[in-house]
Structures are given as C-alpha cells and as structure tokens.
Design a protein around this motif. Sequence first.
Motif, PDB file in Angstrom:
ATOM      1  N   ASP A  31       7.930   1.546   2.071  1.00  0.00           N
ATOM      2  CA  ASP A  31       7.682   0.876   3.347  1.00  0.00           C
ATOM      3  C   ASP A  31       7.671   1.895   4.490  1.00  0.00           C
ATOM      4  O   ASP A  31       6.765   1.888   5.336  1.00  0.00           O
ATOM      5  CB  ASP A  31       8.767  -0.172   3.575  1.00  0.00           C
ATOM      6  N   ALA A  32       8.655   2.784   4.510  1.00  0.00           N
ATOM      7  CA  ALA A  32       8.739   3.784   5.581  1.00  0.00           C
ATOM      8  C   ALA A  32       7.541   4.727   5.540  1.00  0.00           C
ATOM      9  O   ALA A  32       6.996   5.098   6.587  1.00  0.00           O
ATOM     10  CB  ALA A  32      10.048   4.558   5.468  1.00  0.00           C
ATOM     11  N   GLN A  33       7.138   5.126   4.338  1.00  0.00           N
ATOM     12  CA  GLN A  33       5.964   5.998   4.207  1.00  0.00           C
ATOM     13  C   GLN A  33       4.721   5.318   4.764  1.00  0.00           C
ATOM     14  O   GLN A  33       3.925   5.935   5.477  1.00  0.00           O
ATOM     15  CB  GLN A  33       5.746   6.353   2.738  1.00  0.00           C
ATOM     16  N   PRO A  60      -3.458   8.254   0.511  1.00  0.00           N
ATOM     17  CA  PRO A  60      -2.410   8.907   1.293  1.00  0.00           C
ATOM     18  C   PRO A  60      -1.009   8.719   0.720  1.00  0.00           C
ATOM     19  O   PRO A  60      -0.092   9.479   1.045  1.00  0.00           O
ATOM     20  CB  PRO A  60      -2.525   8.244   2.664  1.00  0.00           C
ATOM     21  N   ILE A  61      -0.811   7.679  -0.127  1.00  0.00           N
ATOM     22  CA  ILE A  61       0.528   7.384  -0.659  1.00  0.00           C
ATOM     23  C   ILE A  61       0.444   7.257  -2.185  1.00  0.00           C
ATOM     24  O   ILE A  61       0.555   6.152  -2.747  1.00  0.00           O
ATOM     25  CB  ILE A  61       1.106   6.095  -0.043  1.00  0.00           C
ATOM     26  N   PRO A  62       0.236   8.374  -2.895  1.00  0.00           N
ATOM     27  CA  PRO A  62       0.105   8.301  -4.356  1.00  0.00           C
ATOM     28  C   PRO A  62       1.367   7.835  -5.068  1.00  0.00           C
ATOM     29  O   PRO A  62       1.314   7.470  -6.250  1.00  0.00           O
ATOM     30  CB  PRO A  62      -0.264   9.737  -4.747  1.00  0.00           C
ATOM     31  N   GLU A  63       2.501   7.803  -4.349  1.00  0.00           N
ATOM     32  CA  GLU A  63       3.735   7.300  -4.949  1.00  0.00           C
ATOM     33  C   GLU A  63       3.653   5.805  -5.271  1.00  0.00           C
ATOM     34  O   GLU A  63       4.524   5.261  -5.960  1.00  0.00           O
ATOM     35  CB  GLU A  63       4.921   7.564  -4.022  1.00  0.00           C
ATOM     36  N   VAL A  91      -5.310  -0.302  -3.824  1.00  0.00           N
ATOM     37  CA  VAL A  91      -4.096  -0.712  -3.106  1.00  0.00           C
ATOM     38  C   VAL A  91      -4.340  -0.843  -1.596  1.00  0.00           C
ATOM     39  O   VAL A  91      -4.980   0.006  -0.977  1.00  0.00           O
ATOM     40  CB  VAL A  91      -2.913   0.245  -3.362  1.00  0.00           C
ATOM     41  N   ALA A  92      -3.839  -1.912  -1.027  1.00  0.00           N
ATOM     42  CA  ALA A  92      -3.885  -2.131   0.419  1.00  0.00           C
ATOM     43  C   ALA A  92      -2.479  -2.416   0.912  1.00  0.00           C
ATOM     44  O   ALA A  92      -1.740  -3.176   0.283  1.00  0.00           O
ATOM     45  CB  ALA A  92      -4.808  -3.302   0.768  1.00  0.00           C
ATOM     46  N   ARG A 217     -11.097  11.958  -6.268  1.00  0.00           N
ATOM     47  CA  ARG A 217     -11.183  12.454  -7.637  1.00  0.00           C
ATOM     48  C   ARG A 217     -10.018  13.381  -7.983  1.00  0.00           C
ATOM     49  O   ARG A 217      -9.470  13.322  -9.087  1.00  0.00           O
ATOM     50  CB  ARG A 217     -12.518  13.181  -7.832  1.00  0.00           C
ATOM     51  N   GLU A 218      -9.596  14.209  -7.026  1.00  0.00           N
ATOM     52  CA  GLU A 218      -8.503  15.154  -7.287  1.00  0.00           C
ATOM     53  C   GLU A 218      -7.208  14.429  -7.641  1.00  0.00           C
ATOM     54  O   GLU A 218      -6.484  14.827  -8.565  1.00  0.00           O
ATOM     55  CB  GLU A 218      -8.293  16.047  -6.070  1.00  0.00           C
ATOM     56  N   LEU A 219      -6.920  13.336  -6.909  1.00  0.00           N
ATOM     57  CA  LEU A 219      -5.721  12.555  -7.212  1.00  0.00           C
ATOM     58  C   LEU A 219      -5.902  11.748  -8.493  1.00  0.00           C
ATOM     59  O   LEU A 219      -4.979  11.648  -9.314  1.00  0.00           O
ATOM     60  CB  LEU A 219      -5.415  11.606  -6.053  1.00  0.00           C
ATOM     61  N   TYR A 220      -7.074  11.180  -8.647  1.00  0.00           N
ATOM     62  CA  TYR A 220      -7.381  10.384  -9.836  1.00  0.00           C
ATOM     63  C   TYR A 220      -7.098  11.176 -11.108  1.00  0.00           C
ATOM     64  O   TYR A 220      -6.518  10.651 -12.073  1.00  0.00           O
ATOM     65  CB  TYR A 220      -8.840   9.960  -9.774  1.00  0.00           C
TER      66      TYR A 220
END
Length: 237
Positions: A31-33, A60-63, A91-92, A217-220
């Motif tokens: 939530d804070a992120q 922006p939030i891969p966690e 994700v939204a 793609r880099e995160l994927y």
Amino acid sequence: MELKEAKRQLDEQGYCILEHQLDPDEAGHLDAQARSFMEHQNEHIWSTNGYLSLEGALNPIPELAPLCTHPTILELVEMVLGDNFILANNVAMKWCKPGAKAGGLHSAWAARERSHTFVDYSIDLQVFWMLTDFTAENGATMVVPFSHHSRRSPSQERYPQEIPVVGKKGSVLAFYDTLWHRSGANTSNDQHRMAANMLYLPSYIYIHTGQWPPMKRELYNQFSTRLQELLSRSVEA
C-alpha cells in the motif's frame, strides 16, 4: 472459507471474500509503495473525485507479482474459468482517498452489449487484494448481490440491495465482472482504501492491443514461468 464454499457463494451471490491471504505487514508495505508512486506519477493514472486507478502497476511495483500467482487464488480462478485463462490487466492499483465520491454502478455486461469483443457466455473474474481494511466509511467496493444473474447492465444508479463489501487488510474480494459494482464513497476524514486489482479472463477472450499498459519485457523475463504464461498476451513485443 474453503474454496468449495467460496465458489458456491460466487455462483450464488456473485462475490466472495477469502480472509487472511496476505500478511497485514506485507499488505501495508505494498500500500505504501503504491501511494508513494501514484503521488508523483501522471502516466497511466486515471483520477476522478478523489479516486485514483493506476494501470500497469506490475511495471513500477514488481513486488506485486506473488499476488498474481497466489496458489489459493489461482485454484479459485481455475474452478471458475477452467485451466486455460490469462491475467489481462497487468494489475491495477485502486486508491480511494478521504472525501472521494462514489463511482458509477456498472458491470461487464455493458462491454458485451456494445462490442463483439466479449461473447455473451464468457465469465471474467475480478480479484481485489485488500491492502488496507475495506470499511463502509473508507470507500469499500459496493455490490448488488445476485445481480450477475440478470444478464444485463444496471438500469438505474442505485438499488436498495446494494451493500459495501467490508474486510480486513490482507483479505481478497473475488467477484464476477458481470456483478453490478462500483467504488464506494470515502466519507472519512483520515482513512484511505487501497486495492490491487487483477482481472482473469478465459484465454479465448480477445484483448485489444493497447487496452492496458504492456508488461516490460525486461521485468517479464524475471518472473516465474507461471506468471509469464498468465501475462503472455500482455507483454511488450
């Protein structure tokens, strides 16, 4: 709640709540992120009357990734959609600030009535991870139970059967996208409401290119094989 009971409630009432799916401290961290990022970001954010929606939040939030493949949630999704489904929206984040007005009552039937993109017999499952408590005062999602059986969009703005879906931080709200629903009004002075929203669709549903921000793609490439499968139609070329 056992998954068989959750599925029964989904089919009957159109929604269910699974409690204690995420540690409250981790929910608070996410939530804070999200709030920190959304306060300084304009791109991919839709905002009106104190309600903000950040599309493509996995970038922006891969966690958030473990929530997308949480075993209990995926088991419920499979019970609803079968074993061939996708995660459509990358994700939204749904942030309801103090003073936010209620949203408009809607359902997925509207999209099906306007377009051949969705076939009438398809089922979509919305999943809202409660990263804060959901209360009647802070803008909890409002639903009209049993309305998914109507097979139509709502024809008026309010119904006496409408209720807020309340729950503790770390719980999950799952509902059929054909259920009439809206964001509630945040009537508090000092409480906000945050959710991480995933939309799971049967794989035969066509998604328009550009409907949601694509996964980088880099995160994927760093995600688990299962999450890559779910996002295979939502990733950069």
